[in-house]
Design a protein around this motif. Structure first.
Motif, short mmCIF file in Angstrom:
data_model
loop_
_atom_site.label_atom_id
_atom_site.label_comp_id
_atom_site.label_asym_id
_atom_site.label_seq_id
_atom_site.Cartn_x
_atom_site.Cartn_y
_atom_site.Cartn_z
N TRP A 38 37.17 -12.26 -107.78
CA TRP A 38 37.14 -11.16 -106.81
C TRP A 38 37.46 -9.84 -107.49
O TRP A 38 36.79 -8.82 -107.25
N GLU B 276 34.52 -8.64 -109.60
CA GLU B 276 33.39 -8.17 -108.80
C GLU B 276 33.69 -6.83 -108.13
O GLU B 276 32.83 -5.94 -108.09
N HIS B 277 34.91 -6.67 -107.61
CA HIS B 277 35.20 -5.52 -106.75
C HIS B 277 35.94 -4.38 -107.45
O HIS B 277 35.95 -3.26 -106.93
N LEU C 187 33.14 -2.33 -111.20
CA LEU C 187 32.66 -1.13 -110.52
C LEU C 187 33.26 0.10 -111.18
O LEU C 187 34.38 0.05 -111.70
N ALA D 259 32.59 3.37 -105.30
CA ALA D 259 31.74 2.19 -105.44
C ALA D 259 32.41 0.95 -104.84
O ALA D 259 31.75 0.09 -104.26
N TYR D 260 33.73 0.87 -104.97
CA TYR D 260 34.49 -0.23 -104.38
C TYR D 260 34.34 -0.23 -102.86
O TYR D 260 34.06 -1.27 -102.25
N ALA E 40 31.97 1.14 -101.12
CA ALA E 40 30.58 0.86 -100.78
C ALA E 40 30.27 -0.63 -100.89
O ALA E 40 29.54 -1.18 -100.07
N ARG E 41 30.83 -1.28 -101.90
CA ARG E 41 30.61 -2.72 -102.07
C ARG E 41 31.19 -3.51 -100.88
O ARG E 41 30.55 -4.40 -100.34
N LEU E 42 32.40 -3.14 -100.46
CA LEU E 42 33.02 -3.83 -99.33
C LEU E 42 32.23 -3.60 -98.06
O LEU E 42 32.04 -4.51 -97.24
N ALA F 117 29.00 -2.93 -97.80
CA ALA F 117 27.74 -3.65 -97.88
C ALA F 117 27.92 -5.13 -97.60
O ALA F 117 27.10 -5.76 -96.92
N LYS F 118 29.00 -5.70 -98.09
CA LYS F 118 29.26 -7.13 -97.87
C LYS F 118 29.63 -7.42 -96.42
O LYS F 118 29.42 -8.53 -95.93
#
Length: 284
Positions: free
Chosen positions: A261, A264-265, A269, A274-275, A277-279, A281-282
């Motif tokens: 985790w 990835e997060h 990044l 970006a962190y 945005a990733r959360l 998007a998921k």
């Protein structure tokens, strides 16, 4: 004279070094998660972490091998349970041994207040009838020279760097934070350097009920970092993500799952934007 405005990466690189004593303070809200993640990205090691009520961000820093020592009062995942990476470090020295310097909330507050006043130690009537002094040699007893009363004494906390998150800074570098305030003001004034990440930079600070204003001459750097306290909340800006705290319990239980985790997060990044945005998007 204006306080420098830096990127988060620049501020952490300039002010936090391997072996530093670092306090990332915030009580319930305004917890500087973004700054903690940047320290992980930059691979800091052997940090002496200080914090009243360490929660998820310190679980992450400890689990990624950034810390050698923790000065704290009560560590846990609020409303959920234990910090599994912290427990693993204490019980099994994974990923590295962790020295504990444990206090009560009152003891931490007294230590920060002493540090802010540039005194060598803080005093309180706490710890009587508890076993904490027997397990922490840094808690001592002194006699009041006026009454003869025996009081508890704790060494002052003077971090090399304190990192806070706040709602606003103005363009000179004056910082205002409001809502629930724990030991942020004392931790700021006790530190040799102070870095503040903020939700917004404004021309003038608006009046706010019970706000704490840190003048620009005590602030070493201001970082514009919207969402910098997520998943904790920033009063007046966004709410606490309670579901994240619940999910973290499962993420942190397993070493491999935790590392996957974090890679990835955080490590995978470039920055906090970006962190987030990733959360998002998921979650979509």
């Amino acid at each position: 004279m204006k306080t420098p405005r830096l990127s988060l990466a620049e501020a952490m690189a300039e002010f936090v070094h391997d072996g530093s004593c670092v306090a990332l303070e915030g009580f319930t809200h305004l917890i500087p998660f973004a700054a903690g993640h940047e320290l992980i990205r930059q691979g800091r090691r052997n940090l002496h972490l200080v914090r009243m009520t360490p929660d998820l961000v310190y679980d992450q820093l400890v689990g990624m091998g950034c810390a050698r020592r923790l000065t704290f009062s009560w560590g846990g995942n609020p409303g959920v349970g234990s910090l599994h990476r912290l427990r693993d470090a204490v019980e099994h020295a994974w990923p590295a041994p962790l020295e504990l310097d444990e206090h009560s909330h009152a003891g931490m507050a007294a230590a920060y207040a002493a540090g802010a006043a540039k005194l060598p130690f803080g005093l309180l009537r706490g710890y009587l009838g508890t076993d904490l002094p027997a397990n922490n040699p840094r808690i001592r007893r002194v006699e009041c020279p006026f009454t003869g009363e025996r009081l508890a004494a704790v060494p002052a906390i003077n971090p090399d760097v304190t990192v806070l998150h706040a709602q606003r800074a103005d363009r000179k570098g004056n910082v205002a934070l409001h809502g629930i305030v724990g030991a942020q003001r004392e931790a700021a004034l006790a530190a040799k350097k102070l870095v503040v990440t903020v939700e917004d930079v404004v021309d003038e600070l608006p009046p706010a009920m019970n706000a704490v204003v840190l003048p620009h001459w005590v602030v070493s750097a201001v970082v514009h970092c919207p969402g910098g306290a997520y998943p904790s909340y920033a009063h007046g800006c966004y709410e606490r993500d309670n579901a994240f705290y619940q999910r973290w319990d499962a993420i942190a239980r397993d070493r491999a799952g935790f590392q996957a985790w974090m890679h990835e997060h955080v490590l995978g990044l470039p920055d906090h934007g970006a962190y987030l945005a990733r959360l998002k998007a998921k979650a979509a």
